[in-house]
Design a protein around this motif. Structure first.
Motif, mmCIF file in Angstrom:
data_model
loop_
_atom_site.group_PDB
_atom_site.id
_atom_site.type_symbol
_atom_site.label_atom_id
_atom_site.label_comp_id
_atom_site.label_asym_id
_atom_site.label_seq_id
_atom_site.Cartn_x
_atom_site.Cartn_y
_atom_site.Cartn_z
ATOM 1 N N LEU A 1 1.145 -1.014 -0.476
ATOM 2 C CA LEU A 1 -0.057 0.183 0.168
ATOM 3 C C LEU A 1 0.712 1.357 0.106
ATOM 4 C CD1 LEU A 1 -2.420 -0.675 2.468
ATOM 5 C CD2 LEU A 1 -3.119 -1.318 -0.178
ATOM 6 N N SER A 2 0.645 2.354 -0.667
ATOM 7 C CA SER A 2 0.756 3.805 -0.545
ATOM 8 C C SER A 2 1.092 3.916 0.727
ATOM 9 C CB SER A 2 0.501 4.097 -2.158
ATOM 10 O OG SER A 2 -1.087 4.961 -1.380
ATOM 11 N N CYS A 3 2.270 5.556 1.241
ATOM 12 C CA CYS A 3 1.432 5.896 1.738
ATOM 13 C C CYS A 3 0.098 6.739 2.543
ATOM 14 C CB CYS A 3 2.389 7.219 2.699
ATOM 15 S SG CYS A 3 4.213 6.517 2.792
ATOM 16 N N THR A 4 -0.681 6.854 1.757
ATOM 17 C CA THR A 4 -1.593 7.887 0.757
ATOM 18 C C THR A 4 -2.736 6.748 1.245
ATOM 19 O OG1 THR A 4 -0.563 9.252 -1.087
ATOM 20 C CG2 THR A 4 -2.611 9.219 -1.308
ATOM 21 N N ALA A 5 -2.873 5.508 1.054
ATOM 22 C CA ALA A 5 -3.704 4.717 1.075
ATOM 23 C C ALA A 5 -3.875 4.613 2.248
ATOM 24 C CB ALA A 5 -3.478 3.356 0.166
ATOM 25 N N VAL A 6 -2.556 4.564 3.073
ATOM 26 C CA VAL A 6 -2.451 4.321 5.271
ATOM 27 C C VAL A 6 -3.259 5.157 5.357
ATOM 28 C CG1 VAL A 6 -0.862 4.025 6.750
ATOM 29 C CG2 VAL A 6 -0.454 2.872 4.145
ATOM 30 N N GLY A 7 -3.098 6.502 4.729
ATOM 31 C CA GLY A 7 -3.211 8.087 5.355
ATOM 32 C C GLY A 7 -4.839 7.773 5.529
ATOM 33 N N ILE A 8 -5.655 7.549 3.900
ATOM 34 C CA ILE A 8 -6.965 7.623 4.336
ATOM 35 C C ILE A 8 -7.191 6.397 4.611
ATOM 36 C CG2 ILE A 8 -8.534 7.098 2.627
ATOM 37 C CD1 ILE A 8 -7.276 9.954 1.381
ATOM 38 N N ALA A 9 -6.910 5.470 4.902
ATOM 39 C CA ALA A 9 -7.313 3.846 5.756
ATOM 40 C C ALA A 9 -6.895 4.354 7.290
ATOM 41 C CB ALA A 9 -6.563 2.374 5.719
ATOM 42 N N VAL A 10 -6.109 4.802 7.972
ATOM 43 C CA VAL A 10 -6.465 5.346 8.541
ATOM 44 C C VAL A 10 -7.471 6.717 9.797
ATOM 45 C CG1 VAL A 10 -5.085 7.142 11.265
ATOM 46 C CG2 VAL A 10 -4.026 5.098 9.595
ATOM 47 N N GLU B 1 -7.035 0.782 -4.056
ATOM 48 C CA GLU B 1 -5.511 0.183 -3.134
ATOM 49 C C GLU B 1 -6.459 -0.204 -2.640
ATOM 50 O OE1 GLU B 1 -1.957 1.543 -2.554
ATOM 51 O OE2 GLU B 1 -2.026 3.763 -3.853
ATOM 52 N N LEU B 2 -7.412 -0.216 -1.200
ATOM 53 C CA LEU B 2 -7.624 -0.107 -0.700
ATOM 54 C C LEU B 2 -8.447 -1.411 -0.570
ATOM 55 C CD1 LEU B 2 -8.461 2.354 2.179
ATOM 56 C CD2 LEU B 2 -6.259 1.195 2.308
ATOM 57 N N GLU B 3 -8.990 -0.940 -1.777
ATOM 58 C CA GLU B 3 -10.515 -2.200 -1.652
ATOM 59 C C GLU B 3 -9.658 -3.502 -2.636
ATOM 60 O OE1 GLU B 3 -14.538 -1.879 -4.723
ATOM 61 O OE2 GLU B 3 -13.046 -0.535 -4.312
ATOM 62 N N ALA B 4 -9.145 -2.969 -3.844
ATOM 63 C CA ALA B 4 -7.976 -4.538 -3.293
ATOM 64 C C ALA B 4 -6.765 -5.080 -2.622
ATOM 65 C CB ALA B 4 -6.707 -3.934 -5.022
#
Length: 336
Positions: A49-58, A91-94
């Motif tokens: 996961l990219s850092c953007t995806a991790v931040g959006i997930a948090v 990314e989070l959905e995948a």
């Protein structure tokens, strides 16, 4: 203000347990008492996961139930644009953290519901029911209404509490072995004492001069091993012990200076460690060589090939195997 911040930071660093690392990040952990979200390392350190995806997930995980988490809603809350947010959601959905479901309402209106799972790997395994469901229900729910006949002149029915059932004592959970065995001692564990520097059996003037010259000349071959006079005097017995054991100076130099750490902050400590841990064994003396020569040798009988049946057998001399010898002896007795 700067002085207060530096003082607070120094005080916080002093309270960090264990020795501080010489490089990398140093964590100052202050426990949260309110307004916090638990995030698993499987998400924070996800390799794909990219850092953007991790931040959006948090960010999504920290929002309350029912909050809009569409692309436009997140773009209004975050500094990232809609394209980056859309890519992060894909990314989070995948990887199973996010799922968007279409639901049709009774009025034929279609809505999209976003479901976020904080630990998608747990959905792949059957989950046990929570322990609170195994507790007995309250006794008030066991009340049974009982009607009294009219002649008793009671205007309303009376609730009579039935005896509560015996509470079920939950069985103790089985004790499972730990998944991982700790092999690294904790930082507060006492350290083993260092082994002393090796000493020669007799520090003769010749050994002393040879060891001193070796250490003083070491920086010419490895510039990072520049020693002070005190370091040379302290390490002389260790080098003398190597020389006493018939180690050649070039071999000692390779063993002590090969592949040093970068940067090398304490060359004398590294030399003392390698002189102690890599000490070669003492060569065998005259008595040891005599004992080695006097040790009885094991004589192995060679293999031979039988002249009659070509079968292999062990014998110091060529000839016939045991079966062929017995057959020949039987024929000789019969002929006689």
């Amino acid at each position: 203000m700067d002085t207060q911040q530096n003082t607070a930071l120094t005080r916080a660093l002093a309270e960090v347990p264990g020795p501080l690392p010489t490089r990398g990040v140093i964590h100052i952990t202050i426990p949260h008492t309110d307004r916090f979200t638990i995030v698993g390392n499987h998400l924070a350190q996800h390799p794909d996961l990219s850092c953007t995806a991790v931040g959006i997930a948090v960010r999504i995980q920290s929002l309350p139930q029912g909050t809009e988490v569409g692309i436009k809603a997140l773009a209004a809350r975050c500094k990232e644009g809609e394209k980056r947010i859309a890519a992060a959601l894909r990314e989070l959905e995948a990887h199973g953290y996010l799922q968007r479901l279409r639901h049709r309402l009774p009025g034929k209106k279609v809505i999209t519901r976003t479901v976020f799972c904080n630990q998608p790997a747990a959905l792949l395994h059957p989950r046990s029911r929570p322990a609170v469901e195994a507790l007995p229900r309250p006794a008030a729910s066991a009340a049974v209404p009982v009607r009294v006949p009219a002649r008793a002149h009671v205007p309303a029915p009376v609730l009579t509490a039935a005896p509560p059932p015996a509470p079920e004592v939950p069985s103790a959970p089985p004790v499972l072995p730990p998944l991982f065995e700790r092999r690294v001692p904790p930082p507060t564990a006492p350290k083993a004492p260092r082994r002393p520097l090796p000493q020669p059996s007799a520090l003769t003037p010749e050994l002393d001069r040879a060891a001193t010259a070796f250490l003083s000349d070491l920086h010419r071959h490895a510039p990072q091993f520049f020693l002070s006079e005190d370091d040379v005097r302290r390490l002389v017995p260790g080098v003398a012990a190597w020389l006493e054991r018939a180690a050649r100076p070039d071999a000692i130099r390779r063993a002590l200076t090969d592949d040093p750490p970068h940067p090398l902050r304490h060359p004398a400590k590294l030399l003392a460690h390698r002189l102690t841990e890599l000490l070669p064994p003492a060569p065998p003396g005259v008595d040891g060589l005599a004992a080695l020569a006097a040790r009885p040798r094991v004589v192995v009988t060679p293999f031979q090939t039988c002249d009659d049946c070509d079968r292999a057998f062990r014998s110091p001399t060529p000839g016939h195997c045991r079966d062929c010898r017995e057959t020949r002896a039987a024929y000789a007795r019969a002929a006689a």
